[in-house]
Design an enzyme around this catalytic site. Sequence first.
Site, PDB file in Angstrom:
ATOM      1  N   GLU A   1      55.595  26.515  39.317  1.00  0.00           N
ATOM      2  CA  GLU A   1      57.034  26.757  39.204  1.00  0.00           C
ATOM      3  C   GLU A   1      57.431  26.935  37.747  1.00  0.00           C
ATOM      4  OE1 GLU A   1      59.277  24.490  42.630  1.00  0.00           O
ATOM      5  OE2 GLU A   1      58.183  23.045  41.428  1.00  0.00           O
TER       6      GLU A   1
ATOM      7  N   CYS B   1      55.081  29.264  48.700  1.00  0.00           N
ATOM      8  CA  CYS B   1      56.012  28.640  49.644  1.00  0.00           C
ATOM      9  C   CYS B   1      57.473  28.854  49.265  1.00  0.00           C
ATOM     10  CB  CYS B   1      55.709  27.156  49.793  1.00  0.00           C
ATOM     11  SG  CYS B   1      55.832  26.267  48.247  1.00  0.00           S
TER      12      CYS B   1
ATOM     13  N   HIS C   1      69.414  24.837  47.083  1.00  0.00           N
ATOM     14  CA  HIS C   1      68.743  24.005  48.058  1.00  0.00           C
ATOM     15  C   HIS C   1      69.472  23.989  49.394  1.00  0.00           C
ATOM     16  CE1 HIS C   1      66.704  20.230  49.361  1.00  0.00           C
ATOM     17  NE2 HIS C   1      65.719  20.979  48.945  1.00  0.00           N
TER      18      HIS C   1
ATOM     19  N   ARG D   1      59.357  19.382  52.382  1.00  0.00           N
ATOM     20  CA  ARG D   1      60.258  18.960  51.293  1.00  0.00           C
ATOM     21  C   ARG D   1      60.666  17.505  51.551  1.00  0.00           C
ATOM     22  NH1 ARG D   1      62.134  24.622  51.589  1.00  0.00           N
ATOM     23  NH2 ARG D   1      62.072  25.479  49.502  1.00  0.00           N
TER      24      ARG D   1
ATOM     25  N   ASN E   1      60.876  30.283  44.003  1.00  0.00           N
ATOM     26  CA  ASN E   1      62.315  30.130  43.727  1.00  0.00           C
ATOM     27  C   ASN E   1      62.516  29.640  42.297  1.00  0.00           C
ATOM     28  OD1 ASN E   1      62.434  30.590  46.460  1.00  0.00           O
ATOM     29  ND2 ASN E   1      62.726  28.442  46.987  1.00  0.00           N
ATOM     30  N   ASP E   2      61.786  28.606  41.967  1.00  0.00           N
ATOM     31  CA  ASP E   2      61.924  28.094  40.606  1.00  0.00           C
ATOM     32  C   ASP E   2      61.185  28.962  39.603  1.00  0.00           C
ATOM     33  OD1 ASP E   2      63.660  25.852  40.551  1.00  0.00           O
ATOM     34  OD2 ASP E   2      62.219  24.776  41.787  1.00  0.00           O
TER      35      ASP E   2
ATOM     36  N   ARG F   1      55.059  17.551  49.823  1.00  0.00           N
ATOM     37  CA  ARG F   1      55.391  17.560  48.399  1.00  0.00           C
ATOM     38  C   ARG F   1      56.023  16.214  48.049  1.00  0.00           C
ATOM     39  NH1 ARG F   1      59.436  22.075  46.307  1.00  0.00           N
ATOM     40  NH2 ARG F   1      60.979  20.810  47.393  1.00  0.00           N
TER      41      ARG F   1
ATOM     42  N   ARG G   1      69.259  29.600  39.359  1.00  0.00           N
ATOM     43  CA  ARG G   1      69.223  30.045  40.750  1.00  0.00           C
ATOM     44  C   ARG G   1      70.492  29.662  41.515  1.00  0.00           C
ATOM     45  NH1 ARG G   1      64.429  26.086  43.237  1.00  0.00           N
ATOM     46  NH2 ARG G   1      65.451  26.173  45.252  1.00  0.00           N
TER      47      ARG G   1
HETATM   48  C1  PEP Z   1      60.415  26.853  44.993  1.00  0.00           C
HETATM   49  O1  PEP Z   1      60.883  26.495  43.919  1.00  0.00           O
HETATM   50  O2  PEP Z   1      60.095  28.020  45.254  1.00  0.00           O
HETATM   51  C2  PEP Z   1      60.212  25.865  46.061  1.00  0.00           C
HETATM   52  C3  PEP Z   1      59.531  26.169  47.136  1.00  0.00           C
HETATM   53  O3  PEP Z   1      60.782  24.670  45.893  1.00  0.00           O
HETATM   54  P1  PEP Z   1      62.340  24.366  46.065  1.00  0.00           P
HETATM   55  O4  PEP Z   1      63.011  25.593  46.568  1.00  0.00           O
HETATM   56  O5  PEP Z   1      62.428  23.218  47.004  1.00  0.00           O
HETATM   57  O6  PEP Z   1      62.744  24.024  44.672  1.00  0.00           O
HETATM   58 MG    MG Z   2      61.076  24.393  43.427  1.00  0.00          MG
END
Ligand code: PEP
Ligand code: MG
Length: 764
Positions: A609, A680, A367, A474, A632-633, A510, A643
């Site tokens: 996710e 995203c 993050h 976020r 990402n998740d 979100r 991650r």
């Molecule tokens: C993701 O998981 O891709 C996402 C956009 O959320 P974050 O990176 O804030 O977990």
């Molecule tokens: Mg995420």
Amino acid sequence: MSNMQLDTLRRIVQKINASNDLSESLDIMVKQVSEAMDVDVCSIYLLDERNQCYLLMASKGLNVESVGHVSLQFGEGLVGLVGQREEIVNLERASEHEQYAYFPETGEEIYNSFMGVPVMYRRKVMGVLVVQNKERQDFSEAAESFLVTLCAQLSGVIAHAHAVSSADLFRKVTNISNYKIFQGAAGSGGIALGRAIVLYPPSDISAVPEREAEDISEQLGLLDQAVIAVREDIKRLDEKMKDSLMSDERALFSIFLRMLDDYALPQEIKEEIRTGHWAQGAVRIVLERHIAHFAQMEDDYLRERVSDLKDLGRRILASLQEADASHKELSSDSILIGDEISTAALVELPLDKIAAIVTTEGAANSHMVIVARALGIPTVVGVTELPINTLDDVEMIVDAYQGKVTINPPRRLRQRYKEIQKEEEQIAKDLKQYETKDAITPDGIAMQLLVNTGLMIDVVRGVQRGAKGVGLYRSEIPFMLRDRFPGEEEQRVIYRQQLSHFAGKPVTMRTLDIGADKELPYFSIKEANSALGWRGLRFTLDHPEIFSSQIRAMLKANIGLNNLHILLPMVTSISEVEEVLYLLERDCKAIQEEEQVNITKPKLGIMVEVPSVLFQIREFSGLVDFFSVGSNDLTQYLLAVDRNNPHVSGVYSHFHPAVLRALNRLVQDCHQYNKPISICGEMAGDPLSAILLMAMGFNTLSMSSSNILRVRKAICHIPMQDAQALLAHVLTLDNPLMIKSWVENYFKTNGLSDMVITNRLITS
Ligand code: PEP
Ligand code: MG
């Protein structure tokens, strides 16, 4: 392994960890192992890459004169064989083996049995540990597993020693004065030249950096004050516990007070200050010396006193830190370094002064890195070997394209990087023309580019770079900037700013996504398996009061603007969305009554996710208005790879065939149920993957403002037909690296080489 062996192991490792330098660690190790295993010889050979050999570094049993002198070439002798095969060699009669090499100066001819175990660190051989006996007998399986476990622990110590000493492995750890390069993972791209500022957690003795005392008498005075304050505290505690603890149970307090007598610990600390250390550093040096001494004691009771000592050290340190008004000021070339830097800690700093960030922990999609990327701060993470507390004020270059950190760079390298910085500025200038262009492919396909926001600066840059709305706000970021959960009105004001800046365009907010690596300074969630734990919607549904105040604030902020979309993070099951629908309905009605206005129910979407969502698109389509992929998740969960963990960052890739295939299918499923789908995660902001997403059928991409222009440029240059052909080909490949380089190659051969990071590499 038996309990006794485990206990022995633990003791050895503790002693090694408490030692002062590598040479002492290795001596302790060979001595302890030979005693614990009752063997005649225990030696350790370390790999000397420069001279292409294994050097005998420590031995209990072989002639002392041979230590530091005997060396074996790669592949030479049994030691070389262990290194070459990367496996244990266990022989009853070593001298009969064809690869046996004999060095008379060691005096090893009398030893018959031999067992060599490789010391491996991150797939690389660091050295070989050898035990030998006169008696002709195989070493047991238990002995093997004992040594394998020990070597696994030792490898980190050796890797660290290698990292801090470029020339001489026996050198004691002091501030690094040599030119040295450390490798980590590229987080947020860019280049920076500057000086390190260590960001360290409070009251953590081992984290205190080396720093020279600017004014010795001032530091002595600070220590005096701290000691007086701690003495008072302890006396107060003693007094308070009088009625509840027996006098012998309160003995610890008088031990503490004796340790704090002027001639005891404070005197030693002062001696260190007088040699030029600042007070906090002197506390660390003295405490570590005592802790090491205690840790080596055989007596369990005395060993346990280590924790008391640490406690006392923490108290002195906390008191010093409280009084430390001279907290280092950031200058414009400050490179922030630390083991772990949280988003909350980062955003509290004067952001315009941070030239780069380097951490020993974390990985490219943590993050903090996402926030750093939005702010355009070059960031390198997972530099596991970086000796943080020796680097304060040291000059360094951060090459966040390659994940390289160079300490004390030579003049020529500095010059070369300055040239690259200039080239970068030029590229940024060229990209400016894309601020006002539409994202349309040469064959006429229009894409919608949105911005990911959190801080106000994202909004400003997003608008400036022509974002068509916000694809991901976020909302946890403003929560991180406070020292308590913000109230409903406080939130309404913040949300209103976001919505009004993009009036007439969609703003996807979100709901609070905390847990895992997104920590709130005032609400800590400590879990063994936090990525699989209480995070995102799971948390907010358990706290409907927090959830509702956020929803109500969003709905109120939306009055008169009507551009709010609500997005739910970490959705796993249908029932969760059903619960949200109930709460949303209730809150809409309540606000309608309270405010006496018509409330338009915002569009509701979920993040894709958790892989479970991939298989329930039909069911979710019945409940929500849109989907947004959190790649990402999703990558983390599809590949079962944390991650944030630098040890496995090589496994984490959004070019993995499983990720690409899952997304390709997901788009088709969403189209089948007529539901809009966007993405995203960071994948959308990487021009290489953005083009593949476009080919899959994603027509909305949301990204950090720092990536918008590059992605727009790629779209403007690559016809959809080409992108589709590219996608069709890479979907047949099975290796993430091959997929990435295939796409890179397309970019390079089609006039987009400035977007390929490997084109901007310096190999030094
Ligand atoms: C993701 O998981 O891709 C996402 C956009 O959320 P974050 O990176 O804030 O977990
Ligand atoms: Mg995420």
